[in-house]
Scaffold this active site. Structure first.
Site, short mmCIF file in Angstrom:
data_model
loop_
_atom_site.label_atom_id
_atom_site.label_comp_id
_atom_site.label_asym_id
_atom_site.label_seq_id
_atom_site.Cartn_x
_atom_site.Cartn_y
_atom_site.Cartn_z
N GLU A 232 8.41 7.87 18.38
CA GLU A 232 9.07 6.75 17.68
C GLU A 232 8.75 6.92 16.20
OE1 GLU A 232 11.10 4.77 19.06
OE2 GLU A 232 10.61 4.90 21.17
N CYS A 266 9.57 -0.03 10.68
CA CYS A 266 10.40 1.14 10.89
C CYS A 266 11.88 0.75 10.91
CB CYS A 266 10.02 1.83 12.19
SG CYS A 266 9.96 0.70 13.55
P1 NAD Z 1 1.27 7.93 10.28
O1 NAD Z 1 2.18 8.94 10.85
O2 NAD Z 1 0.58 8.22 9.03
O3 NAD Z 1 0.15 7.52 11.32
C1 NAD Z 1 0.46 7.07 12.62
C2 NAD Z 1 -0.71 7.39 13.53
O4 NAD Z 1 -0.83 8.80 13.62
C3 NAD Z 1 -2.05 6.87 13.04
O5 NAD Z 1 -2.82 6.46 14.14
C4 NAD Z 1 -2.66 8.09 12.40
O6 NAD Z 1 -4.07 8.06 12.38
C5 NAD Z 1 -2.16 9.18 13.34
N1 NAD Z 1 -2.14 10.51 12.76
C6 NAD Z 1 -2.06 10.88 11.45
N2 NAD Z 1 -2.07 12.22 11.34
C7 NAD Z 1 -2.14 12.71 12.60
C8 NAD Z 1 -2.17 14.02 13.15
N3 NAD Z 1 -2.13 15.10 12.38
N4 NAD Z 1 -2.25 14.15 14.49
C9 NAD Z 1 -2.27 13.07 15.30
N5 NAD Z 1 -2.26 11.81 14.84
C10 NAD Z 1 -2.18 11.63 13.50
O7 NAD Z 1 2.17 6.60 10.16
P2 NAD Z 1 1.72 5.20 9.56
O8 NAD Z 1 1.68 5.38 8.07
O9 NAD Z 1 0.52 4.68 10.27
O10 NAD Z 1 2.94 4.27 9.97
C11 NAD Z 1 4.11 4.22 9.26
C12 NAD Z 1 5.18 5.08 9.91
O11 NAD Z 1 5.34 4.69 11.26
C13 NAD Z 1 6.52 4.90 9.26
O12 NAD Z 1 7.15 6.15 9.10
C14 NAD Z 1 7.29 4.07 10.27
O13 NAD Z 1 8.68 4.19 10.22
C15 NAD Z 1 6.72 4.55 11.56
N6 NAD Z 1 6.94 3.55 12.61
C16 NAD Z 1 7.91 3.80 13.54
C17 NAD Z 1 8.17 2.86 14.54
C18 NAD Z 1 9.24 3.11 15.57
O14 NAD Z 1 9.21 2.43 16.59
N7 NAD Z 1 10.17 4.01 15.37
C19 NAD Z 1 7.44 1.67 14.58
C20 NAD Z 1 6.47 1.46 13.62
C21 NAD Z 1 6.22 2.41 12.64
#
Ligand code: NAD
Length: 477
Positions: A232, A266
């Site tokens: 997602e 998102c």
């Molecule tokens: P992010 O990708 O920075 O982090 C998300 C999660 O991934 C966190 O728990 C983070 O610690 C982890 N993470 C970071 N690097 C990683 C790696 N290399 N390997 C595994 N895990 C890792 O995102 P964010 O800044 O926390 O959230 C914002 C983003 O989330 C936006 O792009 C938003 O659109 C998206 N989002 C999507 C939905 C959806 O349902 N489509 C819902 C909410 C948020």
């Protein structure tokens, strides 16, 4: 290593937490694997599983007030949003999957010409759940409730910026007395732990919500040992306001669609397209209301917009705004850090409206994840469909019109996984949710979202009249 958890409204330290390292990842995966392979969880009766989930749901409701405060303190989202949306919806999701798991997992059979087929829904096994900081408890609950209801064991990793409600959830789960090892929650850096978590052979599935860049990395990690994935990812959603729309509703709905949770959604409608006949009225009413949005500490009940999650995120938003101004987009309001001295320590940013944004600009194409919206006018339906679809993302869209047939027609032509007509942001546990293209794949919620956490096995039983199927004669022996 210790990590400071920050209150984004004040930049003060809420608490310090120990960060998990590779050792804790190893222990969490191994504990989930043992609980799945040797424990009782996958095999207990569906009724018992249902009761465990109902206990978790009730546990969340019992602590709803405290959880709402904690979520707002840690994320900066206004307490009104945590109180009325995030926390009760989290409890409802556990309740929903508890009440539907028997129906969704029930046996399915097919009668074929010479055989019977049983279709069995089995749990995937060990599932890693990785969630972002914008809806920490809610997104964790969507994933956990479905994964557990299907009989999986899990390792949940909240964002290291916002782990507090997930850690409270861990206590609720402990009080619900789930068998040991079924739920493992680790607080750690994604960049540091991601590869270990997502490439391990003992993990069967990864359900990820977060940015597109992280999603791509996780797909790479997972490819080492081939796993089921749900992704997602981000969005750059379009809202279409037609000539015959209820304009008051469209204005108020548009405020929610970009400024709830400071635009860190998102599904944020960060591109609004308004029919030229009603554009002037819309933009005047919209910007007049945007200027009245009350910024403040996330725990204040009067607060309508809190701070962004971090100073880093605010810098990112500011960069987008500066670049857009430089490229010639017209700034109608906001666009800066507020002058109000009461807000000076937090990571606040004024709600920002741009017009005359051309499709080549970064603010039109890229996910900003902040309170910044482009409002452009359009003259024909073909033009607005092309503009709305001019994006690598395809997550959500809103259409505002009184013409039901036209709305239906447009809904079919807009490239997005979720279309809201005359509303925004309605999520239902019954309704599967997820995007297309760079917004990812797989569903959350609903029966489809639930079944993502199962694997489908078929058992084919010979039913030929003489119990001698074709294989008996094939070689003629
Ligand atoms: P992010 O990708 O920075 O982090 C998300 C999660 O991934 C966190 O728990 C983070 O610690 C982890 N993470 C970071 N690097 C990683 C790696 N290399 N390997 C595994 N895990 C890792 O995102 P964010 O800044 O926390 O959230 C914002 C983003 O989330 C936006 O792009 C938003 O659109 C998206 N989002 C999507 C939905 C959806 O349902 N489509 C819902 C909410 C948020």
């Amino acid at each position: 290593m210790k990590q400071k958890i920050i209150n984004p409204s004040t930049d003060e330290v809420i608490t310090e937490l120990e960060l998990a390292g590779k050792k804790e990842v190893e222990s969490a995966i191994s504990s989930a694997r043992v609980a799945f392979d040797k424990g009782t969880w996958p095999a207990i009766s569906l009724k018992e599983r249902k009761n465990f989930l109902l206990k978790i749901s009730q546990g969340i409701l019992d602590k709803a007030g405290d959880l709402a405060k904690l979520e707002s303190l840690n994320t900066g989202k206004p307490i009104k949003e945590s109180t009325f949306m995030d926390i009760p919806s989290s409890a409802k999701t556990f309740e929903f999957f508890a009440n539907n798991l028997e129906k969704y997992l029930g046996p399915d059979t097919l009668k074929l010409q010479d055989a019977h087929c049983q279709l069995l829904r089995e749990p995937q096994g060990v599932v890693v759940l990785i969630v972002p900081w914008n809806y920490p408890l809610l997104i964790a609950s969507w994933k956990l409730a479905a994964a557990l209801a299907c009989g999986n064991t899990v390792v949940l990793k909240p964002s290291s910026l916002t782990p507090l409600t997930a850690l409270e959830l861990a206590k609720i789960i402990q009080e619900a007395d789930l068998p040991k090892g079924v739920v493992n929650i680790i607080n750690g850096s994604g960049a540091g732990l991601g590869e270990a978590l997502c490439s391990d052979k003992r993990v069967d599935m990864i359900s990820f919500t977060g940015s597109n860049a992280t999603g791509k990395q996780i797909i790479e990690y997972a490819s080492k040992n081939v796993k089921k994935l749900i992704m997602e990812l981000g969005g750059k959603s379009a809202s279409l306001i037609l000539k015959d729309a209820d304009l008051e509703l469209a204005v108020n709905g548009s405020l929610c669609s970009i400024f709830l949770n400071q635009g860190q959604m998102c599904t944020a409608m960060s591109r609004i397209f308004v029919k030229d006949d009603v554009y002037d009225k819309f933009i005047n009413d919209f910007t007049e209301k945007v200027k009245r949005i009350k910024l403040g500490d996330s725990l204040g009940y009067e607060t309508q917009m809190g701070p962004l999650i971090s100073d880093e995120q605010r810098k990112r938003v500011l960069e987008y705004v500066e670049k857009a101004k430089h490229q010639g987009a017209k700034l109608l309001c906001g666009g800066k850090i507020p002058d109000d001295p009461r807000l000076k320590n937090g990571f606040f940013f004024e709600p920002t409206v741009f017009s005359e944004v051309s499709p080549e600009m970064g603010i039109f194409q890229e996910e900003i994840f902040g309170p910044v919206v482009c409002v452009n006018k359009f003259s024909t339906l073909d033009e607005v469909i092309a503009l709305a679809n001019m994006s690598d993302f395809a997550l959500a869209s809103s259409i505002w019109t009184r013409d039901d047939a036209l709305a239906q027609d447009l809904a079919g032509k807009i490239n997005a996984g979720i279309i809201w007509i005359n509303t925004y942001g309605m999520f239902y546990n019954e309704v599967p949710y997820g995007g297309f293209k760079q917004s990812g794949f797989g569903k959350e919620l609903g029966k489809d979202g639930f079944l993502e956490y199962t694997r489908l096995k078929n058992i084919i039983i010979d039913k030929t009249k003489d119990s001698k199927p074709l294989v008996n004669y094939w070689y003629g022996f």
